[in-house]
Design a protein around this motif. Structure first.
Motif, mmCIF file in Angstrom:
data_model
loop_
_atom_site.group_PDB
_atom_site.id
_atom_site.type_symbol
_atom_site.label_atom_id
_atom_site.label_comp_id
_atom_site.label_asym_id
_atom_site.label_seq_id
_atom_site.Cartn_x
_atom_site.Cartn_y
_atom_site.Cartn_z
ATOM 1 N N UNK A 136 48.460 -34.064 -12.008
ATOM 2 C CA UNK A 136 47.603 -35.181 -11.614
ATOM 3 C C UNK A 136 47.015 -34.999 -10.222
ATOM 4 N N UNK A 137 47.493 -34.004 -9.513
ATOM 5 C CA UNK A 137 47.114 -33.792 -8.109
ATOM 6 C C UNK A 137 45.607 -33.695 -7.908
ATOM 7 N N UNK A 189 53.375 -41.253 -6.397
ATOM 8 C CA UNK A 189 54.456 -41.286 -7.388
ATOM 9 C C UNK A 189 54.080 -40.491 -8.628
ATOM 10 N N UNK A 190 52.835 -40.631 -9.083
ATOM 11 C CA UNK A 190 52.424 -39.883 -10.275
ATOM 12 C C UNK A 190 52.360 -38.393 -9.994
ATOM 13 N N UNK A 208 52.101 -35.197 -20.553
ATOM 14 C CA UNK A 208 51.893 -36.546 -20.041
ATOM 15 C C UNK A 208 50.418 -36.707 -19.692
ATOM 16 N N UNK A 209 49.724 -37.667 -20.300
ATOM 17 C CA UNK A 209 48.307 -37.828 -19.963
ATOM 18 C C UNK A 209 48.135 -38.284 -18.520
ATOM 19 N N UNK A 210 47.207 -37.678 -17.831
ATOM 20 C CA UNK A 210 46.980 -37.944 -16.421
ATOM 21 C C UNK A 210 46.246 -39.272 -16.239
ATOM 22 N N UNK A 211 46.624 -40.024 -15.197
ATOM 23 C CA UNK A 211 45.980 -41.293 -14.851
ATOM 24 C C UNK A 211 45.925 -42.242 -16.056
ATOM 25 N N UNK A 212 46.975 -42.251 -16.861
ATOM 26 C CA UNK A 212 46.965 -43.033 -18.093
ATOM 27 C C UNK A 212 46.757 -44.523 -17.834
#
Length: 349
Positions: free
Chosen positions: A307-308, A299-300, A25-29
């Motif tokens: 994503x942290x 949430x992400x 899953x791409x981060x901060x998409x």
């Protein structure tokens, strides 16, 4: 790229994925797409193709993409997507520092800095010590390997690498241990090095990460010249973006973020001196900032733990001509480089 993160690559020192179904899953998409604002007919450069997460999302907007990655495996894995794109995707195997050599005028550029989860998941690539593999770590699968560095660099040089690039507080102790151990037998495997570091440094029950984590981070960054490549890529982006073009960079640890932050601040600043230096000439800003550092929401992070530690910085290109590439703005130290021909000693990078 999207990166993996396990016991040997915590978010605090550069890892940005955990395994499982979320790993690609791409981060901060959503935030990246907002910063880029791609539209039908636009040309976007994805400088770190990796698993293709950002590229797929950009293609879905109707924009075209030139996607760059120096890892031949990433390029090979993306060929089906290239075919399916109907001519709107072009893959390029190259360092992202050369992005302006492949596109002269782009509407947007996205860079996701770090190691790919695909690379981490392949033990034979030697990026991780979750599974044993050769001590390699080369993204481009060519050039100086981690084993070459560990087995040939002077302990003082190793300590500088571990200390700066890994922020390892035991850098000197670990470097001296490596020097003593390699005289008996060179290090060739990831677990061999990780176990030697753990045995030498020890591990308290409260330690959240493996004692070798920061050394492995430092070796990976050094072998691939990741900070130098990032600095060069930012200058290349300045040259490649058209007026109004947008730059979006996602980083995962403080060393990367500091480089991006300093670049944007320098390029958005129109002053060169102070009242004490009247001879200094004003300069024209080549970028304007597009907000501050953006981080992932709760949430992400809950849905995608990698994503942290992610941070997005964005800027918009002005009409001013690109400036010269002044690497002094980044404050990077001189580190030992590949062995100089005929000397048997490391040069400087």
């Amino acid at each position: 790229m999207t990166a993996g993160h396990g016991d040997d690559l915590p978010h605090a020192v550069g890892g940005h994925a955990v395994g499982g179904s979320a790993r690609h899953i791409p981060v901060l998409l959503a935030e990246v797409l907002e910063a880029l604002a791609p539209a039908q007919g636009d040309l976007i450069i994805d400088g770190t193709f990796g698993a293709g997460g950002y590229t797929r999302a950009i293609l879905a907007t109707g924009a075209s993409v030139v996607a760059i990655d120096r890892d031949p495996d990433a390029i090979a894995a993306g060929r089906d997507l290239e075919v399916q794109s109907g001519g709107r995707l072009r893959l390029v195997q190259a360092p992202f520092s050369t992005l302006d050599e492949h596109v002269e005028s782009a509407d947007g550029i996205v860079l996701d800095i770090g190691v790919s989860s695909m690379q981490l998941d392949q033990a034979e690539r030697g990026f991780s010590f979750r599974a044993d593999g050769p001590l390699d770590m080369r993204m481009a699968q060519a050039g100086l390997s981690a084993a070459d560095v560990v087995n040939s660099f002077k302990p003082g040089d190793l300590a500088r690498i571990f200390g700066f690039l890994g922020e390892e507080r035991h850098a000197g102790r670990i470097a001296r241990m490596i020097e003593a151990r390699r005289e008996k037998r060179p290090f060739e495997r990831t677990l061999e090095l990780a176990d030697a570091i753990e045995t030498h440094i020890g591990r308290a029950p409260k330690d959240k990460i493996h004692p070798a984590t920061r050394v492995f981070q430092a070796l990976r960054i050094f072998v691939n010249d990741e900070l130098g490549e990032l600095a060069k890529a930012l200058f290349a982006a300045e040259r490649a973006l058209k007026p109004g073009g947008r730059l979006a960079v996602v980083t995962f640890h403080s060393l990367e973020d500091r480089i991006v932050k300093r670049f944007i601040a320098d390029r958005a600043d129109v002053a060169t001196g102070s009242r004490h230096l009247p001879e200094a000439h004003a300069r024209t800003a080549t970028f304007r900032k597009a907000g501050g550092g953006v981080t992932a929401g709760d949430a992400e992070v809950a849905a995608n733990p990698r994503a942290r530690s992610a941070r997005l910085r964005a800027a918009i290109r002005t009409e001013a001509p690109a400036r010269s590439s002044d690497f002094s703005i980044f404050g990077l130290p001189k580190l030992p480089g590949p062995t100089l021909p005929g000397t048997g000693r490391p040069g400087e990078r």
